[in-house]
Every structure is written in structure tokens, then in C-alpha cells.
Design a protein around this motif. Structure first.
Motif, short mmCIF file in Angstrom:
data_model
loop_
_atom_site.label_atom_id
_atom_site.label_comp_id
_atom_site.label_asym_id
_atom_site.label_seq_id
_atom_site.Cartn_x
_atom_site.Cartn_y
_atom_site.Cartn_z
N GLU A 56 0.84 -1.21 0.00
CA GLU A 56 0.00 0.00 0.00
C GLU A 56 0.87 1.26 0.00
N ALA A 57 1.93 1.25 0.80
CA ALA A 57 2.83 2.43 0.84
C ALA A 57 3.52 2.63 -0.51
N LEU A 58 3.90 1.54 -1.15
CA LEU A 58 4.57 1.65 -2.45
C LEU A 58 3.61 2.15 -3.52
N LYS A 59 2.35 1.74 -3.42
CA LYS A 59 1.35 2.21 -4.40
C LYS A 59 1.21 3.73 -4.33
N LYS A 60 1.32 4.26 -3.12
CA LYS A 60 1.20 5.73 -2.98
C LYS A 60 2.34 6.44 -3.69
N LEU A 61 3.49 5.79 -3.77
CA LEU A 61 4.63 6.42 -4.47
C LEU A 61 4.51 6.32 -5.98
N LYS A 62 3.55 5.51 -6.45
CA LYS A 62 3.39 5.26 -7.90
C LYS A 62 4.69 4.68 -8.48
N ARG A 321 19.94 13.31 6.18
CA ARG A 321 21.10 13.35 5.26
C ARG A 321 20.78 12.52 4.00
N ASP A 322 20.13 11.37 4.20
CA ASP A 322 19.77 10.54 3.04
C ASP A 322 18.74 11.27 2.17
N ALA A 323 17.85 12.00 2.83
CA ALA A 323 16.85 12.77 2.07
C ALA A 323 17.56 13.77 1.15
N MET A 324 18.62 14.40 1.68
CA MET A 324 19.36 15.37 0.86
C MET A 324 20.06 14.67 -0.31
N VAL A 325 20.62 13.48 -0.04
CA VAL A 325 21.28 12.73 -1.12
C VAL A 325 20.24 12.35 -2.18
N ALA A 326 19.07 11.95 -1.74
CA ALA A 326 18.02 11.57 -2.71
C ALA A 326 17.60 12.79 -3.54
N ALA A 327 17.40 13.92 -2.87
CA ALA A 327 16.98 15.13 -3.59
C ALA A 327 18.02 15.54 -4.63
N LEU A 328 19.28 15.48 -4.22
CA LEU A 328 20.38 15.85 -5.12
C LEU A 328 20.40 14.93 -6.34
N ASN A 329 20.36 13.63 -6.09
CA ASN A 329 20.43 12.67 -7.20
C ASN A 329 19.22 12.78 -8.13
N LEU A 330 18.04 12.88 -7.56
CA LEU A 330 16.85 12.92 -8.41
C LEU A 330 16.82 14.19 -9.25
N ASN A 331 17.33 15.30 -8.68
CA ASN A 331 17.42 16.52 -9.51
C ASN A 331 18.43 16.33 -10.64
N ILE A 332 19.54 15.65 -10.34
CA ILE A 332 20.54 15.38 -11.40
C ILE A 332 19.89 14.54 -12.49
N GLN A 353 19.88 2.35 1.01
CA GLN A 353 19.05 3.57 1.15
C GLN A 353 17.58 3.26 0.86
N SER A 354 16.94 2.61 1.79
CA SER A 354 15.58 2.12 1.55
C SER A 354 14.53 3.19 1.77
N THR A 366 10.83 5.98 5.44
CA THR A 366 12.05 6.73 5.73
C THR A 366 11.97 8.14 5.12
N PRO A 367 12.88 9.03 5.53
CA PRO A 367 12.94 10.35 4.87
C PRO A 367 13.08 10.21 3.34
N THR A 368 13.81 9.20 2.89
CA THR A 368 13.97 9.00 1.44
C THR A 368 12.62 8.70 0.77
N TYR A 369 11.77 7.94 1.47
CA TYR A 369 10.42 7.68 0.93
C TYR A 369 9.73 9.03 0.65
N HIS A 370 9.83 9.92 1.63
CA HIS A 370 9.11 11.20 1.50
C HIS A 370 9.67 12.04 0.35
#
Ligand code: AHR
Length: 490
Positions: A56-62, A321-332, A353-354, A366-370
Motif C-alpha cells: 500500500e505504501a509503495l502504491k502511494k509512491l506510484k 542526510r539521506d533525504a538530501m542525497v536523494a533530492a540531489l540525485n533525483l534533480n541530477i 538507502q531504503s 524513511t525520509p527518502t520515501y518522502h
């Protein structure tokens, strides 16, 4: 320096492939067993063995696509051992990950059932290292053919009448390392041979994915492009953010780090920009028409495992910190939308990094999920040109990272303030959207903040209103260590 982001709302460019928001799941630690799959007889609520809470949580992320079964595990995986009645499935030792017994209770049918429940496309990575050409060819036949062959009859006998029509198909994983320690020339030849017998069936055309380089191994990319480019749709790049930069000693703790280590982590993560640019430059020399895509099918942070957990299971916590890494990578990745076909964060649940961690019947996001939640509007949207003006942080990463896109007339800007302690007042100027209605969501906190099973929502998304309209544009005050989704509707 005053901080500003300039977006040209009137010049939509390449479509951001939704597959950039893909995930990776391996038979590693508690990713599959316990994390995604608990079996039909488990007291943990499930549908056909898949955890209901996690699905269910993964479905919300599409989630658009899921890679499986590895990773290093892929090159020791024999798909025929994991089909048919559970009691007949072969047991093996998972020599890559902790020498635990793999009972093969999660196999092809279960993986495709998981994808069905999540609503994502499957990406199957097949075995070149220790598998035969025939084994791989028959896997594709089992997956995709509706001819009346013995292989297909076996699928029918196992309860699946219709072919699944799997498109994304990887030929080997890390063939330069755990997938066979091959030289690039040798792998290129192996790739050409194996993929020849992976046939297209019916209307389904395989999207052929070759094992690409590790990090900055441009020679691997060059050799593959020179020898095999006409027979592949994409090649892969693997790059992990290891804060200490060392694969042998400590990689650093997931939760206990100082400000220097925070900056070092972001600096290492930011290498992704150069790696992508450098590999694409090599690819472009052989493929000026851009027929071959780049897939970053393993990326994310890699720390020391959580104290007291199995070192072979790669279980780690996940902080802002992982959230920042995710944001950086996804913007790249977004900003390279013209060439990046897919990316798969490593890994979906309980490994590296789950986006989700589980403990028995408990689950947390996790923050990365968000971050993935904040970015999901970019999927299949058109990239808008953007430029960020700001100072660099210690180590050379820009304080603010951003990307922008438009879909159905709605503009989405995702921006992160990577500074660990100082807010950033950002002028956001979106040409062509001066009169738009603005809404926003944000994730912010101390760089160490994380969700725990005792406090599952310590870090979570909230509405964000610290945005003022001025004559020059929007003035957005991003708190320290924050990532925001800003939506502009005409
Ligand atoms: O994601 C963990 C491992 O990292 C994968 O199995 C492998 O491909 C990579 O080295």
C-alpha cells in the motif's frame, strides 16, 4: 550571494522518464523475505504472500518499475529452481549475502505478482556469470511466449496462462565484478551472444539492458559502445555514495556523523553529475542519435550496517542526510532527462538507502520515501530549463539544488536547501507563470533526524507556506536541511 532559481516555464524540453523513479529489490538480507514477502501463511497481513502495508505504501509512491533478483545474487540465480510447487523448490546458499539458506519460495511468479500488486513494471536482471545461454533464453520464453512449447506448458502447469510480457531485461550484473570478473571486451562478446537468444515474442519487444560500468570506468563504457551498441537499448551505471570513500574499512555510520561527514557525503553524492556527464559523452561519440539510454540501476548511500545486525544483510537507518542525497540525485537525473532512461534506488526495503524499513509486523517510511513522494509529479512530465545561483558549501556542492517540469499545465519545482543549519531565502522566478496559484509541501529537520519504530512520523511531509509573491518572483524561505515541492497552477 543572493540565492535564486530561474525556471523557463515556456520552454518544455525532454520528457522525464517515469522510470527514473524506479526501485531495486534483491535477495539480500530482509529485502524480499520479511520486507516485501512474508508468505501466504504469515500472521502479517498479506495478499498472496506480499505484505499489505508495504504494498500500500509503495502504491502511494506510484513506483514505475522494480528491478530483481539482483545485484550480485542475479549471477548465481537459476530461475528454474524457483518455480512450481513450493515443496519441490531447490534450496541454495546465498553466498553473496550472509550465506543464509535461500529456499526459493519467492521466484518468478511471486515477483510478477508483487509487481502486479504494486502496479509497476518488472525489470528482470538475468544470469550471465554462472548461467547458460539456454537458461536465459528459456526464461524469456517462459515469461513472454504463448507458443505451445514445453517451457510454456510448464508455465501453464504452474498456473499462469497468459505471458507476462516482460520488457526490461538485463543481461548480467556487475560483470566486471561479482558477475564474473570479466574484461570489457569479453563481456561485450558475452552480451552479444546471450542477448541473441533472448527473443521477442508476439508484440512484446524486449528492452535489452547491458551491464555498464562501475563509477568512472569509462573504458568499460567505451568498449561496450564500440562493440555492442547496435544490439542494446541501454547500459547501466552503478554508483554508491560511501561517505568515507572506502570499500574496505568503515563506510561511516548511518546515524552518527558530524558536520564534516555530512558535507563529505553530499560531495560524494554529487559525483553523480560528473559520472553521468562523462559516460554520456563517451556514449555520444558512438551514438550521436542517442539510441542507447543510460540506466543508473544502483544508486544510493552505503554505510556500515546498524550495530548488532548481520553484516551480510546491509541493513541501515535513513536520516535527513539521506533525504538530501536523494533530492540531489533525483534533480541530477531529472536535469539529464534527455538521456537517462531509468534509475533504481538501492534498495526498496530494509537494504541500503531504503524507502521502507520493517521490523516484524511493523513498518516505517524513511525520509527518502518522502523525497520520492515530493518528486512524483515529475514522472512523465516535461523538463523545464532551470538555473540555480548560490554559493557552494564545504566540499563544493551548491547549497541549493533544483529541477522543474510541467505536465498538464501544472509546473512542479523541487528544490532542496542542503545547508545543515542555515535557512535559504530563495528567489524563485518562473517565467510564464507569474499569475499562477502556488502550493507547496516540505520535508525538513535536523540532518540526523530519522523515523524509528518508536517514533514513526518524526520526519514527515507537511504543507509549506513560507512563500511570498513579489514583483521579482516568489520568495521561498527554505529551512535548513529541507526539500520542497512547489506547485504552480495557471
Ligand atoms: O546493492 C548491493 C550490491 O551492490 C549489489 O548486489 C551489487 O550489484 C552491488 O555491488
Amino acid at each position: 550571494m543572493a540565492i535564486s532559481i530561474h525556471v523557463d516555464g515556456a520552454r518544455p524540453g525532454a520528457t522525464i522518464s517515469r522510470y527514473i523513479y524506479g526501485h531495486f529489490s534483491e535477495h539480500l538480507g530482509r529485502c524480499i523475505y520479511g520486507g516485501l514477502f512474508v508468505g501466504k501463511d504469515s500472521p502479517i497481513p498479506n495478499v498472496n504472500g506480499m505484505r499489505t502495508d508495504v504494498v500500500e505504501a509503495l502504491k502511494k509512491l506510484k513506483v514505475p518499475v522494480l528491478r530483481w533478483p539482483g545485484g550480485c545474487f542475479a549471477d548465481e540465480y537459476h530461475w528454474q529452481d524457483a518455480i512450481g510447487p513450493q515443496e519441490n523448490r531447490k534450496r541454495m546458499v546465498n553466498t553473496n549475502w550472509g550465506y543464509v539458506v535461500e529456499d526459493n519460495s519467492f521466484g518468478t511468479h511471486e515477483f510478477l505478482e508483487l509487481c502486479r500488486q504494486i502496479g509497476c513494471e518488472p525489470y528482470i536482471n538475468a544470469n550471465v556469470g554462472s548461467g547458460t545461454v539456454r537458461e536465459m533464453a528459456e526464461w524469456v520464453e517462459y515469461l513472454n511466449s504463448d507458443g505451445d512449447s514445453s517451457v510454456v506448458r510448464e508455465r501453464w502447469a504452474n498456473g499462469q496462462k497468459e505471458p507476462w510480457g516482460v520488457r526490461f531485461f538485463g543481461v548480467g550484473n556487475e560483470s566486471w565484478g561479482c558477475g564474473g570478473n570479466m574484461r570489457p571486451e569479453f563481456y561485450a562478446d558475452m552480451y552479444l551472444k546471450y542477448q541473441t537468444y533472448c527473443r521477442d515474442y508476439g508484440d512484446n519487444k524486449l528492452f535489452r539492458i547491458a551491464c555498464g560500468p562501475s563509477e568512472d570506468d569509462l573504458e568499460w563504457t567505451e568498449t561496450l559502445m564500440k562493440n555492442a551498441r547496435k544490439h542494446l537499448d541501454a547500459l547501466t551505471l552503478h554508483f554508491y555514495t560511501v561517505p568515507t570513500g572506502s570499500w574496505k574499512g568503515s563506510k561511516g555510520s548511518a546515524t552518527k556523523f558530524d558536520t564534516d561527514m555530512y558535507y563529505t557525503t553530499l560531495t560524494r553524492a554529487n559525483r553523480m553529475e560528473k559520472l553521468v556527464t562523462d559516460h554520456l559523452a563517451v556514449m555520444d561519440r558512438y551514438d550521436p542519435e542517442h539510441k542507447v539510454g543510460l540506466i543508473v540501476d544502483e544508486w544510493g548511500t552505503w554505510y556500515d550496517v546498524e550495530p548488532g545486525t548481520n553484516p551480510g544483510f546491509l541493513y541501515q537507518q535513513n536520516t535527513m542526510r539521506d533525504a538530501m542525497v536523494a533530492a540531489l540525485n533525483l534533480n541530477i537525473f531529472n536535469n539529464h532527462a534527455d538521456r537517462i532512461t531509468m534509475a533504481n534506488i538501492a534498495q526498496m526495503v530494509n537494504v541500503l538507502q531504503s524507502v521502507i524499513l520493517t521490523d516484524g509486523d511493523q513498518m516505517l517510511l524513511t525520509p527518502t520515501y518522502h523525497v520520492f513522494d515530493l518528486y512524483k509529479a515529475h514522472m512523465d512530465a516535461q523538463l523545464l530549463p532551470s538555473a540555480v545561483f548560490c554559493d557552494e558549501l564545504q566540499g563544493g556542492v551548491k547549497q541549493v539544488t533544483a529541477s522543474a517540469s510541467v505536465k498538464d499545465g501544472v509546473i512542479t519545482v523541487t528544490a532542496a536547501n542542503l545547508h545543515p543549519t542555515e535557512a535559504a531565502e530563495v528567489l524563485l522566478d518562473v517565467a510564464g507563470a507569474e499569475n499562477a496559484q502556488v502550493t507547496a509541501r516540505i520535508l525538513s529537520g535536523d540532518m540526523h533526524d530519522c523515523n524509528t519504530f518508536e517514533q514513526k512520523d518524526a520526519v514527515t511531509i507537511r504543507d509549506f507556506t513560507d512563500i511570498r509573491k513579489t514583483e521579482r518572483g516568489l520568495v521561498v524561505t527554505l529551512p535548513a536541511c529541507a526539500v520542497a515541492e512547489i506547485t504552480l497552477r495557471a
